[in-house]
Design a protein around this motif. Structure first.
Motif, mmCIF file in Angstrom:
data_model
loop_
_atom_site.group_PDB
_atom_site.id
_atom_site.type_symbol
_atom_site.label_atom_id
_atom_site.label_comp_id
_atom_site.label_asym_id
_atom_site.label_seq_id
_atom_site.Cartn_x
_atom_site.Cartn_y
_atom_site.Cartn_z
ATOM 1 N N PRO A 121 0.826 -1.215 0.000
ATOM 2 C CA PRO A 121 0.000 0.000 0.000
ATOM 3 C C PRO A 121 0.855 1.258 0.000
ATOM 4 O O PRO A 121 2.079 1.202 0.107
ATOM 5 C CB PRO A 121 -0.817 -0.135 1.294
ATOM 6 N N LYS A 122 0.204 2.390 -0.093
ATOM 7 C CA LYS A 122 0.889 3.681 -0.106
ATOM 8 C C LYS A 122 1.569 3.949 1.242
ATOM 9 O O LYS A 122 1.120 3.464 2.282
ATOM 10 C CB LYS A 122 -0.128 4.784 -0.421
ATOM 11 N N ASP A 123 2.661 4.712 1.189
ATOM 12 C CA ASP A 123 3.408 5.136 2.390
ATOM 13 C C ASP A 123 3.934 3.958 3.185
ATOM 14 O O ASP A 123 3.927 3.956 4.424
ATOM 15 C CB ASP A 123 2.527 6.017 3.288
ATOM 16 N N THR A 124 4.399 2.933 2.473
ATOM 17 C CA THR A 124 5.020 1.778 3.123
ATOM 18 C C THR A 124 6.518 1.801 2.839
ATOM 19 O O THR A 124 6.938 1.913 1.692
ATOM 20 C CB THR A 124 4.425 0.463 2.598
ATOM 21 N N MET A 125 7.319 1.716 3.895
ATOM 22 C CA MET A 125 8.768 1.699 3.715
ATOM 23 C C MET A 125 9.242 0.270 3.482
ATOM 24 O O MET A 125 8.832 -0.656 4.182
ATOM 25 C CB MET A 125 9.485 2.283 4.931
ATOM 26 N N LEU A 126 10.103 0.099 2.477
ATOM 27 C CA LEU A 126 10.720 -1.198 2.205
ATOM 28 C C LEU A 126 12.216 -1.068 2.402
ATOM 29 O O LEU A 126 12.838 -0.106 1.927
ATOM 30 C CB LEU A 126 10.424 -1.675 0.780
ATOM 31 N N THR A 145 10.299 4.428 0.095
ATOM 32 C CA THR A 145 8.925 4.488 0.592
ATOM 33 C C THR A 145 7.983 4.601 -0.592
ATOM 34 O O THR A 145 8.192 5.431 -1.489
ATOM 35 C CB THR A 145 8.726 5.694 1.521
ATOM 36 N N THR A 146 6.968 3.774 -0.618
ATOM 37 C CA THR A 146 6.026 3.770 -1.735
ATOM 38 C C THR A 146 5.225 5.070 -1.751
ATOM 39 O O THR A 146 4.743 5.531 -0.721
ATOM 40 C CB THR A 146 5.074 2.578 -1.639
ATOM 41 N N GLN A 147 5.103 5.665 -2.929
ATOM 42 C CA GLN A 147 4.325 6.891 -3.095
ATOM 43 C C GLN A 147 2.872 6.605 -3.458
ATOM 44 O O GLN A 147 2.024 7.487 -3.407
ATOM 45 C CB GLN A 147 4.960 7.760 -4.189
ATOM 46 N N MET A 148 2.603 5.371 -3.853
ATOM 47 C CA MET A 148 1.253 4.952 -4.213
ATOM 48 C C MET A 148 1.148 3.449 -4.015
ATOM 49 O O MET A 148 2.151 2.736 -3.992
ATOM 50 C CB MET A 148 0.934 5.322 -5.676
ATOM 51 N N ALA A 176 9.277 -5.104 4.924
ATOM 52 C CA ALA A 176 8.298 -4.074 4.555
ATOM 53 C C ALA A 176 7.515 -3.623 5.777
ATOM 54 O O ALA A 176 7.276 -4.401 6.710
ATOM 55 C CB ALA A 176 7.344 -4.602 3.482
ATOM 56 N N GLY A 177 7.099 -2.355 5.751
ATOM 57 C CA GLY A 177 6.253 -1.832 6.809
ATOM 58 C C GLY A 177 6.974 -1.714 8.133
ATOM 59 O O GLY A 177 8.126 -1.286 8.213
#
Length: 215
Positions: free
Chosen positions: A39-44, A92-95, A125-126
């Motif tokens: 999902p969005k705003d998830t740091m990997l 970090t995911t932007q979308m 993740a997360g």
């Protein structure tokens, strides 16, 4: 005291880090990609070690380098970085959606065989990507506070996942309903064409028979 012990136990059980660990060969000139859906705003956070499978003279090859490229679901580049034989990368995911993570090495050669390498990779993740030991040192948190922090981050990540999956479900349902409606209208159109074709054929045959004075 018993309640505190139970809380700590449940917290550790719930927020146990989930790590995707794997290793694979990555020879010179090759690029290997993976898909991570988040999902969005998830740091990997990715941790890796690049190993030369046939090191010269049995020594560690210090010339190895790894290039990491990350694309979001819209093919936009989030990360492009060249690093050494071991290290880590994060983004970090932007979308929300499928993110493409590609790896390549600098071991290709114009002449002779390419260097064979093995990439050991862990992707977190997360909440699992957070370094809680470092957070505890920086913010001077107790073991109970850091356990609660872990639990809170994990709950927030679960909410993000649920929201993301709910959004996907809505998109899939709308797509399914749209497809079903198109199939229905296409069937109705086919039926109308068949009926009109049958009526036209009957009229044509009737006119033909009358012209031949068979009716």
């Amino acid at each position: 005291m018993r309640f505190t012990a139970v809380l700590v136990f449940l917290t550790l059980a719930i927020v146990a880090n989930v790590v995707n660990g794997l290793y694979f060969e990555l020879n010179g000139g090759q690029t290997k990609c993976f898909i991570e859906e988040n999902p969005k705003d998830t740091m990997l956070l990715g941790k890796y070690v690049l190993e030369d499978m046939n090191p010269p003279n049995g020594q560690v090859n210090t010339q190895l380098a790894l290039t990491v490229r990350v694309q979001d679901p819209e093919k936009r580049e989030l990360l492009s970085k060249t690093m050494g034989a071991s290290g880590r990368f994060a983004f970090t995911t932007q979308m929300g959606g499928e993110h493409k993570i590609c790896f390549s090495t600098n071991t290709s050669k114009w002449f002779g065989p390419s260097v064979k390498t093995r990439l050991h990779l862990d992707i977190e993740a997360g909440a699992s990507a957070n370094d809680y030991e470092e957070i505890a040192k920086l913010e001077q948190l107790s073991s109970m506070e850091i356990a609660i922090r872990r639990l809170n981050d994990r709950i927030n990540q679960i909410r993000k996942e649920q929201s993301y999956q709910k959004g996907r479900e809505i998109v899939f349902r709308n797509t399914s309903e749209s497809t079903n409606a198109r199939v229905m209208w296409w069937s109705i159109l086919q039926l109308i064409v068949l009926v009109l074709t049958g009526v036209w054929q009957m009229k044509h045959l009737k006119s033909f028979f009358k012209a031949k004075k068979l009716v």
